[in-house]
Every structure is written in C-alpha cells, then in structure tokens.
Design an enzyme around this catalytic site. Structure first.
Site, PDB file in Angstrom:
ATOM      1  N   ILE A 107       0.849  -1.218   0.149  1.00  0.00           N
ATOM      2  CA  ILE A 107      -0.064  -0.469  -0.161  1.00  0.00           C
ATOM      3  C   ILE A 107       0.937   1.056   0.180  1.00  0.00           C
ATOM      4  CG2 ILE A 107      -1.851   1.278   0.323  1.00  0.00           C
ATOM      5  CD1 ILE A 107      -2.611  -2.127   0.103  1.00  0.00           C
ATOM      6  N   LYS A 108       0.585   2.195  -0.525  1.00  0.00           N
ATOM      7  CA  LYS A 108       1.121   3.534  -0.892  1.00  0.00           C
ATOM      8  C   LYS A 108       0.644   4.058  -0.422  1.00  0.00           C
ATOM      9  CE  LYS A 108       3.359   4.956  -4.599  1.00  0.00           C
ATOM     10  NZ  LYS A 108       3.903   5.580  -6.254  1.00  0.00           N
ATOM     11  N   ILE A 109       1.140   5.089   0.372  1.00  0.00           N
ATOM     12  CA  ILE A 109       1.146   5.913   1.499  1.00  0.00           C
ATOM     13  C   ILE A 109       1.201   7.301   1.648  1.00  0.00           C
ATOM     14  CG2 ILE A 109      -0.209   6.456   3.566  1.00  0.00           C
ATOM     15  CD1 ILE A 109      -0.193   3.503   4.511  1.00  0.00           C
TER      16      ILE A 109
END
Length: 216
Positions: free
Chosen positions: A82-84
């Site tokens: 997950i890119k955050i």
C-alpha cells in the site's frame, strides 16, 4: 539493486517482465487514470503478471479511512503493497498496518527526516522522489545517499525505492548512492538496454555471419 517499473500499463509491464529483469511494479492514481480501467481490476491484472511487490496507492486522507482502504486493497493479491503519502495521518495509519503485517510504501518523500519517520512506524519501503527534488534545485541523488547512510548507521530495514526517475543516469546514480530499488518508467527502461557500441557490434556480427554462413 532491484528494478521495478513505474507504470500501470499492462502491456508495458508484460513486455518488461518478459525480459526477466523485473522485480516489482509501482503505480499511482495519475498512472492508473491513463489506462481507463477500474483501479482494483487493473491492480488485479498486474498482480497476475508480476510476482513481486505491487504498490497500489491509498487515496484516503484520514487514518481510519486509510487503514480501511489499505486492508481492502491488500486483499486483491498477497503481493500488494500500500502506497501512503508521508503526513501525520499516513504515519499513524502505517503504524497500524505494519503491526497487522500489511506492507506500506511511504511515498512523496523528499527529505531524510521524512524517511526516518517512515521507518519509525514500520514502513517496508520509502520512496524519495529524485526527479522532483532536482526540479526545485536540490540534489535528489544526494537525498538517496543520505537516507541510505542514516539507515545503515542504525540497521534500519526499510528499503529505499528511488522514484521519479527521469533518465538512465538517475538509475546508475541511485545504485551508487545505495538505493535498494529503482522504480523506472517504461521509456527509461528501454533506453537502459541500449548502447551505440552494442548496436554497432551486432551489425558487425550479422554482416560477418552473412559472409561465412554459406562457406563450405
């Protein structure tokens, strides 16, 4: 240093993956929007092609919503990361997700301070944006080098992804600076394999082969 491709174009991913050099994929909403497909379906199709980490970006801005979105995206395939974005709510969400075993690629990183904070909350990857740092007259590769030095000082296991790669020299410099991964656009990957002396050598080999292949 591992090579990822920075795109959401399935055909480009398939082509580069067929070379045998691809270790993962990064995407973002801008890249996904170009493909005209529903985002989750697109990520699922990419995961069917590439076994390595595939970064899918969460677009929520509040920690609880980021966590909920991340949990949902992580169900698409076991290799989803997950890119955050690096921000207070993103840090808080990453701490929760890392404790659940969900891998996070903390993105939009432009400083050593941000990289340190990402590591503190258990981000698996941190993505300094080399080209965008260069755009504001700072040195993106020096930022990679400084992060690598600090991580090495303390045995930090968060992997550095050199992002916003603009040309083949960025890839070389990122490798020399200690990046674990470079995520590279399709066009730059195509340039990396080319060299005029290689082209000339192939032409010479083929020309000489034509001279000798029918000799007895």
């Amino acid at each position: 240093m591992k090579i990822f491709i920075d795109t959401a174009n399935l055909e480009n991913i398939k082509e580069i993956n067929s070379w045998g050099i691809l270790s993962g994929v990064t995407t973002n909403p801008t890249l996904a929007a170009k493909e005209g497909k529903e985002f989750r379906l697109l990520i699922k199709e990419i995961a069917q092609v590439v076994d390595g980490p595939i970064s899918a970006e969460a677009v929520a801005m509040e920690r609880d919503e980021i966590v909920e979105e991340a949990r949902s995206l992580s169900q698409i395939a076991p290799n989803i990361v997950i890119k955050i974005p690096i921000m207070p709510e993103g840090l808080a969400a990453t701490r929760i997700l890392s404790r659940e075993g969900i891998k996070v690629n903390m993105t939009l990183v432009f400083s050593v301070n941000q990289a340190l904070l990402a590591a503190q909350v258990g981000a698996s990857y941190v993505s300094p944006f080399v080209g965008r740092i260069d755009d504001i007259s700072y040195d993106g590769i020096s930022t990679i080098s400084d992060i690598a030095l600090v991580y090495g000082n303390y045995g930090i296991e968060t992997q550095i992804i050199a992002a916003s790669i603009r040309h083949p020299l960025h890839v070389v410099e990122a490798a020399l600076a200690g990046a674990d991964i470079a995520t590279v656009p399709y066009d730059v990957l195509k340039m990396m394999v080319k060299h005029p002396l290689t082209d000339r050598g192939i032409e010479n080999f083929l020309r000489d082969w034509e001279k000798i292949k029918n000799l007895k």
